[in-house]
Motif scaffolding. Structure first.
Motif, short mmCIF file in Angstrom:
data_model
loop_
_atom_site.label_atom_id
_atom_site.label_comp_id
_atom_site.label_asym_id
_atom_site.label_seq_id
_atom_site.Cartn_x
_atom_site.Cartn_y
_atom_site.Cartn_z
N ALA A 39 55.96 -34.71 77.72
CA ALA A 39 55.41 -34.39 79.03
C ALA A 39 54.36 -35.44 79.40
N PRO A 40 54.09 -35.60 80.69
CA PRO A 40 53.09 -36.58 81.11
C PRO A 40 51.74 -36.36 80.43
N GLY A 41 51.22 -37.42 79.83
CA GLY A 41 49.92 -37.34 79.19
C GLY A 41 49.91 -36.67 77.84
N LYS A 42 51.09 -36.33 77.32
CA LYS A 42 51.16 -35.64 76.03
C LYS A 42 52.00 -36.43 75.05
N GLN A 43 51.86 -36.07 73.78
CA GLN A 43 52.64 -36.72 72.74
C GLN A 43 54.07 -36.16 72.72
N ARG A 44 54.97 -36.97 72.21
CA ARG A 44 56.35 -36.51 72.05
C ARG A 44 56.38 -35.40 71.00
N GLU A 45 57.12 -34.35 71.28
CA GLU A 45 57.20 -33.23 70.35
C GLU A 45 58.65 -32.80 70.13
N LEU A 46 58.89 -32.25 68.97
CA LEU A 46 60.22 -31.77 68.63
C LEU A 46 60.51 -30.47 69.38
N VAL A 47 61.71 -30.39 69.96
CA VAL A 47 62.15 -29.17 70.61
C VAL A 47 63.08 -28.39 69.67
N ALA A 48 64.07 -29.08 69.13
CA ALA A 48 65.04 -28.43 68.25
C ALA A 48 65.79 -29.48 67.46
N SER A 49 66.32 -29.07 66.32
CA SER A 49 67.13 -29.97 65.51
C SER A 49 68.30 -29.19 64.92
N ILE A 50 69.33 -29.94 64.54
CA ILE A 50 70.51 -29.33 63.93
C ILE A 50 71.03 -30.27 62.86
N SER A 51 71.27 -29.73 61.68
CA SER A 51 71.73 -30.55 60.56
C SER A 51 73.25 -30.71 60.62
N SER A 52 73.77 -31.48 59.69
CA SER A 52 75.20 -31.73 59.67
C SER A 52 76.00 -30.46 59.37
N ASP A 53 75.38 -29.49 58.70
CA ASP A 53 76.09 -28.24 58.40
C ASP A 53 75.81 -27.16 59.43
N GLY A 54 75.10 -27.54 60.51
CA GLY A 54 74.87 -26.59 61.59
C GLY A 54 73.58 -25.80 61.49
N THR A 55 72.78 -26.06 60.49
CA THR A 55 71.50 -25.36 60.38
C THR A 55 70.57 -25.84 61.49
N THR A 56 69.98 -24.88 62.20
CA THR A 56 69.14 -25.22 63.34
C THR A 56 67.68 -24.90 63.08
N ASN A 57 66.84 -25.60 63.82
CA ASN A 57 65.39 -25.39 63.73
C ASN A 57 64.83 -25.56 65.13
N TYR A 58 63.92 -24.66 65.53
CA TYR A 58 63.38 -24.67 66.88
C TYR A 58 61.86 -24.66 66.86
N ALA A 59 61.28 -25.35 67.83
CA ALA A 59 59.85 -25.23 68.05
C ALA A 59 59.56 -23.82 68.55
N ASP A 60 58.38 -23.34 68.28
CA ASP A 60 58.03 -21.98 68.71
C ASP A 60 58.21 -21.81 70.22
N SER A 61 57.90 -22.85 70.97
CA SER A 61 57.99 -22.77 72.44
C SER A 61 59.43 -22.67 72.92
N ALA A 62 60.38 -23.02 72.04
CA ALA A 62 61.78 -23.04 72.42
C ALA A 62 62.56 -21.82 71.95
N LYS A 63 62.03 -21.14 70.97
CA LYS A 63 62.76 -20.01 70.37
C LYS A 63 63.08 -18.95 71.41
N GLY A 64 64.34 -18.52 71.41
CA GLY A 64 64.78 -17.49 72.33
C GLY A 64 65.23 -18.01 73.68
N ARG A 65 64.91 -19.25 74.00
CA ARG A 65 65.29 -19.81 75.31
C ARG A 65 66.19 -21.03 75.19
N VAL A 66 66.22 -21.61 74.02
CA VAL A 66 66.92 -22.89 73.83
C VAL A 66 67.94 -22.75 72.70
N THR A 67 69.09 -23.38 72.90
CA THR A 67 70.11 -23.41 71.86
C THR A 67 70.57 -24.85 71.67
N ILE A 68 70.48 -25.32 70.45
CA ILE A 68 70.98 -26.66 70.13
C ILE A 68 72.34 -26.50 69.45
#
Length: 119
Positions: A39-68
């Protein structure tokens, strides 16, 4: 090899967007894929990630609203975002850890796609 991000745009609060990240070029395999945002004026932050086997990880701000997700056959990753808020406004970057045809592991970044949440 390059990553091509798309799908950003202007959306009203509460709306949805689906971002895509296509890996272009000849590769051996994609390991993990991820989406970051800045975001403007802020550092880059992780939103979500997905491994090769499909394991996902979400930032707290994204949980429940975002699907990778990812389509390994198409070498493409996706970020589905729902219930968007003005504070989700940012440039979204995709990231992929890739094994090249020479079996070298490299990390690539896409060019970024702008998401603006505003009425």
């Amino acid at each position: 090899v390059q990553l091509q991000a798309s799908g950003g745009g202007l959306v009203q609060p509460g709306g949805s967007l689906r971002l895509s990240c296509a890996v272009i070029g000849s590769i051996f395999r994609i390991n993990a894929m991820a989406w970051y945002r800045q975001a403007p004026g802020k550092q880059r932050e992780l939103v979500a990630s997905i491994s090769s086997d499909g394991t996902t990880n979400y930032a707290d701000s994204a949980k429940g609203r975002v699907t990778i997700s990812r389509d390994n056959a198409m070498n493409t990753g996706y970020l589905e975002m729902n219930s968007l808020k003005p504070e989700d406004t940012a440039v979204y970057y995709c990231n992929a850890n890739i094994v090249t045809r020479d079996f070298i592991i490299l990390t690539y970044w896409g060019q970024g796609t702008l998401v603006t949440v505003s009425s």
